[in-house]
Design a protein around this motif. Structure first.
Motif, PDB file in Angstrom:
ATOM      1  N   MET A 284       0.832  -1.189   0.000  1.00 55.08           N
ATOM      2  CA  MET A 284       0.000   0.000   0.000  1.00 55.08           C
ATOM      3  C   MET A 284       0.870   1.243   0.000  1.00 55.08           C
ATOM      4  O   MET A 284       1.915   1.277   0.619  1.00 55.08           O
ATOM      5  CB  MET A 284      -0.909   0.035   1.219  1.00 55.08           C
ATOM      6  N   SER A 285       0.379   2.243  -0.698  1.00 58.55           N
ATOM      7  CA  SER A 285       1.067   3.524  -0.806  1.00 58.55           C
ATOM      8  C   SER A 285       0.067   4.640  -0.533  1.00 58.55           C
ATOM      9  O   SER A 285      -1.139   4.412  -0.520  1.00 58.55           O
ATOM     10  CB  SER A 285       1.634   3.712  -2.212  1.00 58.55           C
ATOM     11  N   ALA A 286       0.593   5.838  -0.357  1.00 55.80           N
ATOM     12  CA  ALA A 286      -0.263   7.010  -0.182  1.00 55.80           C
ATOM     13  C   ALA A 286       0.456   8.238  -0.698  1.00 55.80           C
ATOM     14  O   ALA A 286       1.687   8.314  -0.657  1.00 55.80           O
ATOM     15  CB  ALA A 286      -0.641   7.189   1.292  1.00 55.80           C
ATOM     16  N   ALA A 287      -0.326   9.194  -1.187  1.00 55.35           N
ATOM     17  CA  ALA A 287       0.225  10.463  -1.666  1.00 55.35           C
ATOM     18  C   ALA A 287      -0.794  11.565  -1.431  1.00 55.35           C
ATOM     19  O   ALA A 287      -2.002  11.327  -1.457  1.00 55.35           O
ATOM     20  CB  ALA A 287       0.577  10.371  -3.149  1.00 55.35           C
ATOM     21  N   ARG A 288      -0.292  12.761  -1.188  1.00 58.68           N
ATOM     22  CA  ARG A 288      -1.134  13.951  -1.024  1.00 58.68           C
ATOM     23  C   ARG A 288      -0.819  14.876  -2.199  1.00 58.68           C
ATOM     24  O   ARG A 288       0.340  15.127  -2.511  1.00 58.68           O
ATOM     25  CB  ARG A 288      -0.835  14.640   0.299  1.00 58.68           C
ATOM     26  N   PHE A 289      -1.877  15.354  -2.848  1.00 57.67           N
ATOM     27  CA  PHE A 289      -1.727  16.238  -4.001  1.00 57.67           C
ATOM     28  C   PHE A 289      -2.381  17.575  -3.702  1.00 57.67           C
ATOM     29  O   PHE A 289      -3.412  17.635  -3.036  1.00 57.67           O
ATOM     30  CB  PHE A 289      -2.415  15.625  -5.228  1.00 57.67           C
ATOM     31  N   PHE A 290      -1.780  18.629  -4.211  1.00 56.81           N
ATOM     32  CA  PHE A 290      -2.368  19.956  -4.164  1.00 56.81           C
ATOM     33  C   PHE A 290      -2.483  20.421  -5.606  1.00 56.81           C
ATOM     34  O   PHE A 290      -1.484  20.520  -6.321  1.00 56.81           O
ATOM     35  CB  PHE A 290      -1.505  20.915  -3.334  1.00 56.81           C
ATOM     36  N   VAL A 291      -3.726  20.669  -6.033  1.00 55.00           N
ATOM     37  CA  VAL A 291      -4.008  20.985  -7.428  1.00 55.00           C
ATOM     38  C   VAL A 291      -4.386  22.458  -7.523  1.00 55.00           C
ATOM     39  O   VAL A 291      -5.324  22.913  -6.861  1.00 55.00           O
ATOM     40  CB  VAL A 291      -5.143  20.109  -7.976  1.00 55.00           C
ATOM     41  N   SER A 292      -3.655  23.200  -8.353  1.00 56.39           N
ATOM     42  CA  SER A 292      -3.899  24.631  -8.530  1.00 56.39           C
ATOM     43  C   SER A 292      -4.408  24.907  -9.934  1.00 56.39           C
ATOM     44  O   SER A 292      -4.069  24.195 -10.878  1.00 56.39           O
ATOM     45  CB  SER A 292      -2.600  25.418  -8.335  1.00 56.39           C
ATOM     46  N   GLY A 293      -5.182  25.981 -10.065  1.00 58.38           N
ATOM     47  CA  GLY A 293      -5.724  26.396 -11.356  1.00 58.38           C
ATOM     48  C   GLY A 293      -7.212  26.661 -11.202  1.00 58.38           C
ATOM     49  O   GLY A 293      -7.677  27.059 -10.135  1.00 58.38           O
ATOM     50  N   LYS A 294      -7.964  26.402 -12.259  1.00 58.03           N
ATOM     51  CA  LYS A 294      -9.422  26.525 -12.195  1.00 58.03           C
ATOM     52  C   LYS A 294      -9.945  25.152 -11.780  1.00 58.03           C
ATOM     53  O   LYS A 294     -10.297  24.317 -12.618  1.00 58.03           O
ATOM     54  CB  LYS A 294      -9.985  26.926 -13.551  1.00 58.03           C
ATOM     55  N   VAL A 295      -9.952  24.922 -10.458  1.00 55.40           N
ATOM     56  CA  VAL A 295     -10.276  23.594  -9.937  1.00 55.40           C
ATOM     57  C   VAL A 295     -11.410  23.602  -8.905  1.00 55.40           C
ATOM     58  O   VAL A 295     -11.750  22.550  -8.381  1.00 55.40           O
ATOM     59  CB  VAL A 295      -9.017  22.904  -9.344  1.00 55.40           C
ATOM     60  N   GLN A 296     -11.983  24.757  -8.651  1.00 54.17           N
ATOM     61  CA  GLN A 296     -13.144  24.822  -7.770  1.00 54.17           C
ATOM     62  C   GLN A 296     -14.331  25.306  -8.591  1.00 54.17           C
ATOM     63  O   GLN A 296     -14.196  26.171  -9.445  1.00 54.17           O
ATOM     64  CB  GLN A 296     -12.884  25.743  -6.579  1.00 54.17           C
ATOM     65  N   GLY A 297     -15.493  24.704  -8.346  1.00 52.50           N
ATOM     66  CA  GLY A 297     -16.698  25.076  -9.076  1.00 52.50           C
ATOM     67  C   GLY A 297     -16.794  24.434 -10.452  1.00 52.50           C
ATOM     68  O   GLY A 297     -17.580  24.871 -11.285  1.00 52.50           O
ATOM     69  N   VAL A 298     -15.981  23.414 -10.711  1.00 59.93           N
ATOM     70  CA  VAL A 298     -15.984  22.738 -12.021  1.00 59.93           C
ATOM     71  C   VAL A 298     -16.121  21.218 -11.849  1.00 59.93           C
ATOM     72  O   VAL A 298     -15.718  20.460 -12.711  1.00 59.93           O
ATOM     73  CB  VAL A 298     -14.731  23.093 -12.849  1.00 59.93           C
ATOM     74  N   TRP A 299     -16.681  20.760 -10.727  1.00 57.27           N
ATOM     75  CA  TRP A 299     -16.887  19.346 -10.430  1.00 57.27           C
ATOM     76  C   TRP A 299     -15.575  18.587 -10.273  1.00 57.27           C
ATOM     77  O   TRP A 299     -15.513  17.384 -10.508  1.00 57.27           O
ATOM     78  CB  TRP A 299     -17.776  18.687 -11.489  1.00 57.27           C
ATOM     79  N   PHE A 300     -14.510  19.279  -9.877  1.00 59.18           N
ATOM     80  CA  PHE A 300     -13.211  18.625  -9.732  1.00 59.18           C
ATOM     81  C   PHE A 300     -13.230  17.576  -8.629  1.00 59.18           C
ATOM     82  O   PHE A 300     -12.767  16.456  -8.830  1.00 59.18           O
ATOM     83  CB  PHE A 300     -12.119  19.673  -9.453  1.00 59.18           C
ATOM     84  N   ARG A 301     -13.761  17.919  -7.464  1.00 55.23           N
ATOM     85  CA  ARG A 301     -13.767  16.967  -6.343  1.00 55.23           C
ATOM     86  C   ARG A 301     -14.607  15.737  -6.652  1.00 55.23           C
ATOM     87  O   ARG A 301     -14.173  14.604  -6.423  1.00 55.23           O
ATOM     88  CB  ARG A 301     -14.256  17.637  -5.062  1.00 55.23           C
ATOM     89  N   ALA A 302     -15.812  15.941  -7.170  1.00 49.68           N
ATOM     90  CA  ALA A 302     -16.688  14.802  -7.480  1.00 49.68           C
ATOM     91  C   ALA A 302     -16.065  13.924  -8.568  1.00 49.68           C
ATOM     92  O   ALA A 302     -16.129  12.688  -8.484  1.00 49.68           O
ATOM     93  CB  ALA A 302     -18.063  15.299  -7.914  1.00 49.68           C
ATOM     94  N   SER A 303     -15.472  14.537  -9.560  1.00 49.15           N
ATOM     95  CA  SER A 303     -14.825  13.769 -10.627  1.00 49.15           C
ATOM     96  C   SER A 303     -13.614  13.017 -10.097  1.00 49.15           C
ATOM     97  O   SER A 303     -13.350  11.880 -10.507  1.00 49.15           O
ATOM     98  CB  SER A 303     -14.408  14.699 -11.768  1.00 49.15           C
ATOM     99  N   THR A 304     -12.891  13.634  -9.177  1.00 52.26           N
ATOM    100  CA  THR A 304     -11.747  12.962  -8.557  1.00 52.26           C
ATOM    101  C   THR A 304     -12.217  11.759  -7.762  1.00 52.26           C
ATOM    102  O   THR A 304     -11.609  10.681  -7.828  1.00 52.26           O
ATOM    103  CB  THR A 304     -10.972  13.937  -7.650  1.00 52.26           C
ATOM    104  N   ARG A 305     -13.317  11.914  -7.032  1.00 52.57           N
ATOM    105  CA  ARG A 305     -13.867  10.789  -6.273  1.00 52.57           C
ATOM    106  C   ARG A 305     -14.241   9.645  -7.211  1.00 52.57           C
ATOM    107  O   ARG A 305     -13.930   8.485  -6.937  1.00 52.57           O
ATOM    108  CB  ARG A 305     -15.086  11.222  -5.456  1.00 52.57           C
TER     109      ARG A 305
END
Length: 89
Positions: free
Chosen positions: A1-22
């Motif tokens: 098992m592995s794990a990683a934390r990502f921080f995504v910058s740009g136009k990433v809020q209000g464009v279904w980014f979180r739901a699509s990532t899920r």
């Protein structure tokens, strides 16, 4: 098992980014979360198979159709922080 934390910058809020990532993460069998941050970024924690995390990382470089990813930062993470499923906060 592995794990990683990502921080995504740009136009990433209000464009279904979180739901699509899920959706992507669940399809890959990953645990973790995707959260909006106050500074406009999205934080993603993913835990599971290393190859699946790499596939998610590739997807995060562009995200869903209406997103624009300017920068993707990757940091190590503790898989214990991921929890049992994949959540959007």
């Amino acid at each position: 098992m592995s794990a990683a934390r990502f921080f995504v910058s740009g136009k990433v809020q209000g464009v279904w980014f979180r739901a699509s990532t899920r959706e992507q993460a669940q399809a890959l069998g990953l645990r973790g979360y995707a959260n909006n941050l106050a500074d406009g970024r999205v934080e993603v924690l993913a835990a599971g198979d290393a190859a699946a995390i790499e596939r998610l990382a590739q997807w995060l470089t562009h995200g869903p159709p209406n997103a624009r990813v300017d920068r993707l930062q990757r940091d190590p993470a503790d898989e214990a922080d991921a929890g049992p499923g994949f959540l959007c906060g």
